[in-house]
Design an enzyme around this catalytic site. Structure first.
Site, short mmCIF file in Angstrom:
data_model
loop_
_atom_site.label_atom_id
_atom_site.label_comp_id
_atom_site.label_asym_id
_atom_site.label_seq_id
_atom_site.Cartn_x
_atom_site.Cartn_y
_atom_site.Cartn_z
N ASP A 30 -7.56 4.78 -2.88
CA ASP A 30 -6.55 3.84 -2.39
C ASP A 30 -6.50 3.91 -0.85
O ASP A 30 -6.58 4.99 -0.25
CB ASP A 30 -5.18 4.21 -2.98
CG ASP A 30 -4.17 3.10 -2.82
OD1 ASP A 30 -3.79 2.49 -3.83
OD2 ASP A 30 -3.75 2.83 -1.67
N ASN A 87 1.16 -0.86 -12.24
CA ASN A 87 2.30 -1.68 -11.84
C ASN A 87 2.07 -3.12 -12.30
O ASN A 87 0.99 -3.67 -12.08
CB ASN A 87 2.47 -1.65 -10.32
CG ASN A 87 2.71 -0.25 -9.80
OD1 ASN A 87 3.33 0.57 -10.47
ND2 ASN A 87 2.19 0.05 -8.61
N GLN A 94 3.70 -4.55 -8.21
CA GLN A 94 2.28 -4.93 -8.08
C GLN A 94 2.07 -5.80 -6.85
O GLN A 94 2.81 -6.76 -6.63
CB GLN A 94 1.83 -5.67 -9.35
CG GLN A 94 0.34 -5.98 -9.36
CD GLN A 94 -0.13 -6.57 -10.69
OE1 GLN A 94 0.67 -6.86 -11.57
NE2 GLN A 94 -1.44 -6.74 -10.82
N VAL A 96 -1.55 -6.30 -5.70
CA VAL A 96 -2.89 -6.87 -5.89
C VAL A 96 -3.02 -7.30 -7.35
O VAL A 96 -2.90 -6.48 -8.27
CB VAL A 96 -4.00 -5.85 -5.53
CG1 VAL A 96 -5.38 -6.48 -5.76
CG2 VAL A 96 -3.86 -5.38 -4.08
N HIS A 100 -5.09 -2.81 -12.37
CA HIS A 100 -5.59 -1.51 -11.92
C HIS A 100 -4.66 -0.41 -12.37
O HIS A 100 -3.46 -0.65 -12.56
CB HIS A 100 -5.75 -1.47 -10.39
CG HIS A 100 -4.54 -1.91 -9.63
ND1 HIS A 100 -4.20 -3.24 -9.46
CD2 HIS A 100 -3.58 -1.20 -8.99
CE1 HIS A 100 -3.09 -3.33 -8.75
NE2 HIS A 100 -2.68 -2.09 -8.45
N HIS A 102 -3.39 3.35 -11.13
CA HIS A 102 -3.37 4.35 -10.06
C HIS A 102 -3.52 5.73 -10.69
O HIS A 102 -2.76 6.08 -11.61
CB HIS A 102 -2.03 4.34 -9.32
CG HIS A 102 -1.72 3.08 -8.59
ND1 HIS A 102 -1.79 2.98 -7.22
CD2 HIS A 102 -1.30 1.86 -9.03
CE1 HIS A 102 -1.42 1.76 -6.84
NE2 HIS A 102 -1.12 1.07 -7.93
P1 DGP Z 1 -0.25 -2.18 -6.48
O1 DGP Z 1 0.92 -2.13 -5.54
O2 DGP Z 1 0.04 -1.43 -7.78
O3 DGP Z 1 -0.73 -3.58 -6.70
O4 DGP Z 1 -1.39 -1.35 -5.78
C1 DGP Z 1 -2.34 -1.91 -4.95
C2 DGP Z 1 -2.96 -0.78 -4.19
O5 DGP Z 1 -4.15 -1.26 -3.60
C3 DGP Z 1 -2.11 -0.24 -3.04
O6 DGP Z 1 -1.75 1.11 -3.32
C4 DGP Z 1 -2.99 -0.31 -1.81
C5 DGP Z 1 -4.36 -0.60 -2.38
N1 DGP Z 1 -5.17 -1.48 -1.59
C6 DGP Z 1 -4.85 -2.72 -1.13
N2 DGP Z 1 -5.87 -3.26 -0.46
C7 DGP Z 1 -6.88 -2.34 -0.50
C8 DGP Z 1 -8.19 -2.32 0.02
O7 DGP Z 1 -8.69 -3.26 0.66
N3 DGP Z 1 -8.93 -1.19 -0.21
C9 DGP Z 1 -8.43 -0.13 -0.93
N4 DGP Z 1 -9.24 0.92 -1.10
N5 DGP Z 1 -7.19 -0.13 -1.43
C10 DGP Z 1 -6.43 -1.21 -1.21
#
Ligand code: DGP
Length: 114
Positions: A30, A87, A94, A96, A100, A102
């Site tokens: 992350d 999430n 959430q 993205v 997914h 975590h």
């Molecule tokens: P959520 O809030 O559950 O949708 O988690 C999305 C997660 O994705 C958040 O913890 C940050 C991560 N994230 C967002 N953009 C990127 C990215 O471009 N690269 C990586 N490695 N993680 C990302």
């Protein structure tokens, strides 16, 4: 279906620290880690939220969780413990919209979350 940043990571259009991959699952660190270990496990298939998963996705969701358990054992923190959380939509936090899970580990995590 709308393209997300995770689709770009799957297609290697943007960089990510990938720690696991098989034909259906990808896992990468992350960008904004909330624990010493914070890895996102995603299906390569673009399912926006857990609520969008269908009965035919059951095996894929199982593989996602088993990939997490296997990774935790391989990295040596399975016995100490970890959290796997997904999430869903606005109230779930959430951001993205590509399903997914975590994986958080490496410190004592509080419960309940805020
Ligand atoms: P959520 O809030 O559950 O949708 O988690 C999305 C997660 O994705 C958040 O913890 C940050 C991560 N994230 C967002 N953009 C990127 C990215 O471009 N690269 C990586 N490695 N993680 C990302």
């Amino acid at each position: 279906m709308a393209d997300t940043i995770f689709d770009k990571i799957i297609r290697r259009e943007i960089p990510a620290d990938i720690v696991y991959e098989d034909d259906e699952v990808l896992a990468f660190r992350d960008l904004n880690p909330q624990a010493p270990v914070h890895v996102l496990f995603i299906p390569k298939k673009a399912i926006p939220t857990l609520d969008d998963a269908k009965p035919e996705d059951a095996a894929l969701l199982g593989r996602l969780l088993l990939a997490i358990a296997e990774y935790a054992r391989r990295e040596g923190f399975a016995e100490q413990g970890y959290r796997a959380v997904s999430n869903c939509r606005e109230y779930g936090g959430q951001t993205v919209y590509h399903l997914h899970v975590h994986l958080l580990a490496g410190r004592h995590l509080k419960w309940p979350p805020g």
